[in-house]
Design a protein around this motif. Sequence first.
Motif, PDB file in Angstrom:
ATOM      1  N   PRO A 163      33.767  23.103  32.827  1.00  0.00           N
ATOM      2  CA  PRO A 163      32.760  22.180  33.364  1.00  0.00           C
ATOM      3  C   PRO A 163      32.258  22.640  34.725  1.00  0.00           C
ATOM      4  O   PRO A 163      33.042  23.077  35.571  1.00  0.00           O
ATOM      5  N   LEU A 164      30.959  22.534  34.956  1.00  0.00           N
ATOM      6  CA  LEU A 164      30.375  22.985  36.215  1.00  0.00           C
ATOM      7  C   LEU A 164      30.853  22.152  37.401  1.00  0.00           C
ATOM      8  O   LEU A 164      30.828  22.617  38.545  1.00  0.00           O
ATOM      9  N   SER A 165      31.273  20.920  37.146  1.00  0.00           N
ATOM     10  CA  SER A 165      31.724  20.041  38.231  1.00  0.00           C
ATOM     11  C   SER A 165      33.232  20.108  38.454  1.00  0.00           C
ATOM     12  O   SER A 165      33.765  19.406  39.311  1.00  0.00           O
ATOM     13  N   ALA A 166      33.934  20.955  37.678  1.00  0.00           N
ATOM     14  CA  ALA A 166      35.396  21.044  37.781  1.00  0.00           C
ATOM     15  C   ALA A 166      35.809  22.167  38.722  1.00  0.00           C
ATOM     16  O   ALA A 166      35.075  23.123  38.948  1.00  0.00           O
ATOM     17  N   SER A 167      37.012  22.046  39.288  1.00  0.00           N
ATOM     18  CA  SER A 167      37.610  23.104  40.099  1.00  0.00           C
ATOM     19  C   SER A 167      39.042  23.310  39.638  1.00  0.00           C
ATOM     20  O   SER A 167      39.558  22.549  38.815  1.00  0.00           O
ATOM     21  N   VAL A 168      39.692  24.341  40.172  1.00  0.00           N
ATOM     22  CA  VAL A 168      41.072  24.622  39.769  1.00  0.00           C
ATOM     23  C   VAL A 168      41.986  23.446  40.108  1.00  0.00           C
ATOM     24  O   VAL A 168      42.857  23.065  39.324  1.00  0.00           O
ATOM     25  N   VAL A 179      38.560  27.088  33.324  1.00  0.00           N
ATOM     26  CA  VAL A 179      38.185  26.879  34.733  1.00  0.00           C
ATOM     27  C   VAL A 179      38.909  27.886  35.618  1.00  0.00           C
ATOM     28  O   VAL A 179      38.309  28.504  36.498  1.00  0.00           O
ATOM     29  N   THR A 180      40.202  28.080  35.375  1.00  0.00           N
ATOM     30  CA  THR A 180      40.999  29.003  36.188  1.00  0.00           C
ATOM     31  C   THR A 180      40.527  30.437  36.027  1.00  0.00           C
ATOM     32  O   THR A 180      40.346  31.164  37.014  1.00  0.00           O
ATOM     33  N   VAL A 181      40.312  30.864  34.793  1.00  0.00           N
ATOM     34  CA  VAL A 181      39.885  32.243  34.533  1.00  0.00           C
ATOM     35  C   VAL A 181      38.516  32.507  35.152  1.00  0.00           C
ATOM     36  O   VAL A 181      38.301  33.527  35.811  1.00  0.00           O
ATOM     37  N   LEU A 182      37.584  31.585  34.961  1.00  0.00           N
ATOM     38  CA  LEU A 182      36.236  31.764  35.509  1.00  0.00           C
ATOM     39  C   LEU A 182      36.269  31.768  37.029  1.00  0.00           C
ATOM     40  O   LEU A 182      35.550  32.538  37.678  1.00  0.00           O
ATOM     41  N   THR A 183      37.117  30.919  37.623  1.00  0.00           N
ATOM     42  CA  THR A 183      37.251  30.889  39.080  1.00  0.00           C
ATOM     43  C   THR A 183      37.768  32.224  39.600  1.00  0.00           C
ATOM     44  O   THR A 183      37.242  32.769  40.579  1.00  0.00           O
ATOM     45  N   GLY A 234      37.969  29.305  46.788  1.00  0.00           N
ATOM     46  CA  GLY A 234      37.700  29.341  45.356  1.00  0.00           C
ATOM     47  C   GLY A 234      38.440  28.289  44.564  1.00  0.00           C
ATOM     48  O   GLY A 234      37.906  27.760  43.577  1.00  0.00           O
ATOM     49  N   VAL A 235      39.648  27.954  44.976  1.00  0.00           N
ATOM     50  CA  VAL A 235      40.423  26.962  44.231  1.00  0.00           C
ATOM     51  C   VAL A 235      40.036  25.538  44.621  1.00  0.00           C
ATOM     52  O   VAL A 235      40.434  24.585  43.961  1.00  0.00           O
ATOM     53  N   LEU A 236      39.252  25.407  45.678  1.00  0.00           N
ATOM     54  CA  LEU A 236      38.843  24.077  46.133  1.00  0.00           C
ATOM     55  C   LEU A 236      37.471  23.682  45.611  1.00  0.00           C
ATOM     56  O   LEU A 236      37.201  22.503  45.405  1.00  0.00           O
TER      57      LEU A 236
END
Length: 260
Positions: A163-168, A179-183, A234-236
């Motif tokens: 999701p574009l609005s999600a973060s790690v 999400v983790t891989v893309l981040t 990046g994780v935030l």
Amino acid sequence: MDVFATIMAPFKWLVSALMVWFHDALSSIGMPAANGWTWTFSIIGLVLIIRAALIPVFLRQVNAQRRMRRLQPDLKKLQDKYRGKTDQLSRQAMAQEQMALYKEHGTNPLSACLPVLIQVPFFLALFQVLSGITSAAGQGQGIGAMSRQQVVQFDQSSIFGAPLSASVLHGGAGDQAAVTVLTVLMILAMTASQFMTQRRIMARSMPEDSADNPLLRQQRMFLYILPLIFSVGGVLFPIGVLIYWTTTNLWTLAQQFFVK
């Protein structure tokens, strides 16, 4: 009223308005309105508009880097003049003469940071918009120039399952592994592009024989500190913000190669 929120309000509206404009334009040519790629290209379009507007600032930055390079012999003479003098009066005199040299050559050590500083409010505005998407969608509210329907569309959109609005640290309804891989991939892209950009800035602003120059040591420090900032940030940040950050870093790198 929160002073910071008041200052950021027009930036939030402008950022969201540009995203909506690109989203509507892409939808009008057949891209699905609720598709994650439509919103992704809208974020990329936002970057292109902001960075295109900053081209005059970038050209001034390049000229400042050239002037900084021509300044180095005079700075080296100044350092040799005060070498070994650690008393307060000598340090003050050296600082004053150094500032006079910067003024004479029409440059300063912070000239390379100007494009980044100008982008900060837009970056923070995008972070605030995307970080509030899920909450606004749940409350049936809009954000800035985004309508309630567009907020819900963005909240439900994703790319590669992320999701574009999600973060790690704050996953959404999608696949947290995605999400983790893309981040991680975007952090690597940001780090590599920033490293290469900073190396080119150092090569432009510093002659090869300035190894003991304090400004060069400062730039080398940025060379290795910025990747750490990208890793922590990046994780935030939501995936949408990382898309913005990665795109603007790649734009900066391309500019450094294009402008000789």
